[in-house]
Design a protein around this motif. Structure first.
Motif, PDB file in Angstrom:
ATOM      1  N   GLN A 194      39.705  -5.976 -46.281  1.00  0.00           N
ATOM      2  CA  GLN A 194      39.256  -7.040 -44.722  1.00  0.00           C
ATOM      3  C   GLN A 194      38.297  -6.371 -43.745  1.00  0.00           C
ATOM      4  N   SER A 248      44.364  -4.493 -49.300  1.00  0.00           N
ATOM      5  CA  SER A 248      43.206  -6.096 -48.692  1.00  0.00           C
ATOM      6  C   SER A 248      43.175  -5.962 -47.634  1.00  0.00           C
ATOM      7  N   LYS A 292      34.721  -6.293 -42.021  1.00  0.00           N
ATOM      8  CA  LYS A 292      34.219  -7.441 -40.829  1.00  0.00           C
ATOM      9  C   LYS A 292      33.444  -5.635 -39.946  1.00  0.00           C
TER      10      LYS A 292
END
Ligand code: RP5
Length: 172
Positions: free
Chosen positions: A160, A156, A164
């Motif tokens: 992320q 996870s 980003k």
């Protein structure tokens, strides 16, 4: 758990490599296991240069509580295959980048096991070292829910981080 502690406690994963020169790459496997607090050991053992010590070390691994073996070697890379021949534990092979053939020699000699004695072979070099550790974590986490949670969190976090990413404008 600190990196030193994860490396010192009763090892669940044994990392072996054919030469100290492989450590620059294989330290990434050790670091990754430490990230997951997986106790492990790292040793230089060669299929050619220390054949008897290698056989003895691998043959006793299961009795010492080891559950996964990661074996790295370069060139005529027999280490993972030899290790797999001496244990029922899963053996993950990491081909080292070699000077002469950029690791193609290591890759083929690690991956091309005849049917009967499997070696789960990863990519050449650092990506393979990291992925061998992650695969060891995945194997161990089948029966360890807290470790499985850590692996889920790792994935996870990775997702992320990628989402980003901001690319610089061309030319800047
Ligand atoms: C292999 O030979 C080792 O795994 C290493 O990748 C390669 C070269 O070893 P050194 O000559 O650097 O000791 O057995």
């Amino acid at each position: 758990m600190s990196q030193k502690k994860a490396a010192d406690s009763h090892p669940l994963v044994s990392i072996i490599m054919g030469s100290k020169s492989d450590w620059e790459t294989m330290q990434h496997a050790s670091q990754t296991l430490s990230q997951f607090d997986v106790p492990h050991e790292s040793r230089v053992l060669s299929a050619h240069r220390t054949p008897q010590a290698t056989t003895e070390f691998i043959s006793s691994a299961e009795d010492r509580g080891v559950q996964v073996v990661i074996a790295a070697a370069g060139g005529a890379a027999h280490l993972a295959g030899v290790a797999a021949a001496h244990t029922l534990l899963p053996v993950l092979g990491v081909p080292m980048q070699s000077a002469a053939l950029q690791g193609m020699d290591s890759l083929l000699s690690t991956v091309q096991m005849p049917a009967g004695i499997p070696v789960g072979t990863l990519a050449i070099g650092k990506p393979g070292a990291i992925n061998a550790a992650l695969l060891a974590v995945a194997i161990l986490s089948v029966s360890r829910p807290p470790l499985r949670d850590k692996l889920r969190q790792y994935r996870s976090d990775q997702t992320q981080k990628i989402l980003k990413e901001i690319l610089p404008e061309p030319g800047k």
